[in-house]
Design a protein around this motif. Structure first.
Motif, PDB file in Angstrom:
ATOM      1  N   GLY A  33     -14.837  70.400  21.826  1.00  0.00           N
ATOM      2  CA  GLY A  33     -14.282  69.186  21.246  1.00  0.00           C
ATOM      3  C   GLY A  33     -15.336  68.121  21.020  1.00  0.00           C
ATOM      4  N   ILE A  34     -16.264  67.978  21.968  1.00  0.00           N
ATOM      5  CA  ILE A  34     -17.356  67.012  21.799  1.00  0.00           C
ATOM      6  C   ILE A  34     -18.215  67.414  20.606  1.00  0.00           C
ATOM      7  CG2 ILE A  34     -19.460  66.085  22.835  1.00  0.00           C
ATOM      8  CD1 ILE A  34     -18.070  66.434  25.583  1.00  0.00           C
ATOM      9  N   ALA A  35     -18.550  68.702  20.509  1.00  0.00           N
ATOM     10  CA  ALA A  35     -19.384  69.188  19.404  1.00  0.00           C
ATOM     11  C   ALA A  35     -18.721  68.929  18.059  1.00  0.00           C
ATOM     12  CB  ALA A  35     -19.682  70.674  19.581  1.00  0.00           C
ATOM     13  N   GLU A  36     -17.416  69.141  17.971  1.00  0.00           N
ATOM     14  CA  GLU A  36     -16.698  68.899  16.716  1.00  0.00           C
ATOM     15  C   GLU A  36     -16.744  67.425  16.329  1.00  0.00           C
ATOM     16  OE1 GLU A  36     -12.784  70.452  17.370  1.00  0.00           O
ATOM     17  OE2 GLU A  36     -13.459  72.536  17.213  1.00  0.00           O
ATOM     18  N   ARG A  37     -16.545  66.548  17.289  1.00  0.00           N
ATOM     19  CA  ARG A  37     -16.544  65.118  16.998  1.00  0.00           C
ATOM     20  C   ARG A  37     -17.933  64.616  16.614  1.00  0.00           C
ATOM     21  NH1 ARG A  37     -12.579  66.500  20.170  1.00  0.00           N
ATOM     22  NH2 ARG A  37     -10.575  65.399  20.122  1.00  0.00           N
ATOM     23  N   VAL A  38     -18.951  65.080  17.323  1.00  0.00           N
ATOM     24  CA  VAL A  38     -20.324  64.697  16.988  1.00  0.00           C
ATOM     25  C   VAL A  38     -20.669  65.168  15.581  1.00  0.00           C
ATOM     26  CG1 VAL A  38     -22.751  65.110  17.565  1.00  0.00           C
ATOM     27  CG2 VAL A  38     -21.121  64.545  19.373  1.00  0.00           C
ATOM     28  N   LEU A  45     -25.813  67.520  18.805  1.00  0.00           N
ATOM     29  CA  LEU A  45     -25.452  67.656  20.216  1.00  0.00           C
ATOM     30  C   LEU A  45     -26.325  68.719  20.848  1.00  0.00           C
ATOM     31  CD1 LEU A  45     -23.317  66.863  22.433  1.00  0.00           C
ATOM     32  CD2 LEU A  45     -22.103  68.937  21.755  1.00  0.00           C
ATOM     33  N   SER A  46     -26.813  68.437  22.045  1.00  0.00           N
ATOM     34  CA  SER A  46     -27.506  69.456  22.830  1.00  0.00           C
ATOM     35  C   SER A  46     -26.882  69.486  24.222  1.00  0.00           C
ATOM     36  CB  SER A  46     -29.008  69.180  22.901  1.00  0.00           C
ATOM     37  OG  SER A  46     -29.269  67.962  23.550  1.00  0.00           O
ATOM     38  N   THR A  47     -26.743  70.687  24.763  1.00  0.00           N
ATOM     39  CA  THR A  47     -26.166  70.875  26.089  1.00  0.00           C
ATOM     40  C   THR A  47     -26.968  71.931  26.829  1.00  0.00           C
ATOM     41  OG1 THR A  47     -24.639  72.608  25.375  1.00  0.00           O
ATOM     42  CG2 THR A  47     -23.836  70.339  25.252  1.00  0.00           C
ATOM     43  N   GLY A  48     -26.973  71.859  28.144  1.00  0.00           N
ATOM     44  CA  GLY A  48     -27.659  72.885  28.925  1.00  0.00           C
ATOM     45  C   GLY A  48     -28.026  72.389  30.306  1.00  0.00           C
TER      46      GLY A  48
END
Length: 70
Positions: A33-38, A45-48
């Protein structure tokens, strides 16, 4: 959060301990959901894994010129 004239950077980190208690009643779409909004905002967006342990989420969001915002 860091504000710049052309963009906003948002960084969220945790220590990797996980949520307390029962997590069987989760709601929402989490990172998807965060990725879609960004993406809808034209950002990145980067995550890890965070340095030193835990997890990190970083969003880079563009700021529209003042004359375009309304």
């Amino acid at each position: 959060m860091t504000l710049h004239p052309e963009h906003i950077d948002v960084a969220i980190t945790d220590n990797g301990a996980g949520p307390p208690g029962d997590t069987s009643g989760r709601y929402g779409n989490g990172l998807r959901g965060i990725a879609e909004r960004v993406s809808l905002l034209g950002g990145a967006l980067s995550t890890g894994r965070a340095p030193g342990g835990g997890y990190a989420v970083h969003a880079h969001l563009p700021v529209l010129p003042t004359e375009v915002r309304q």
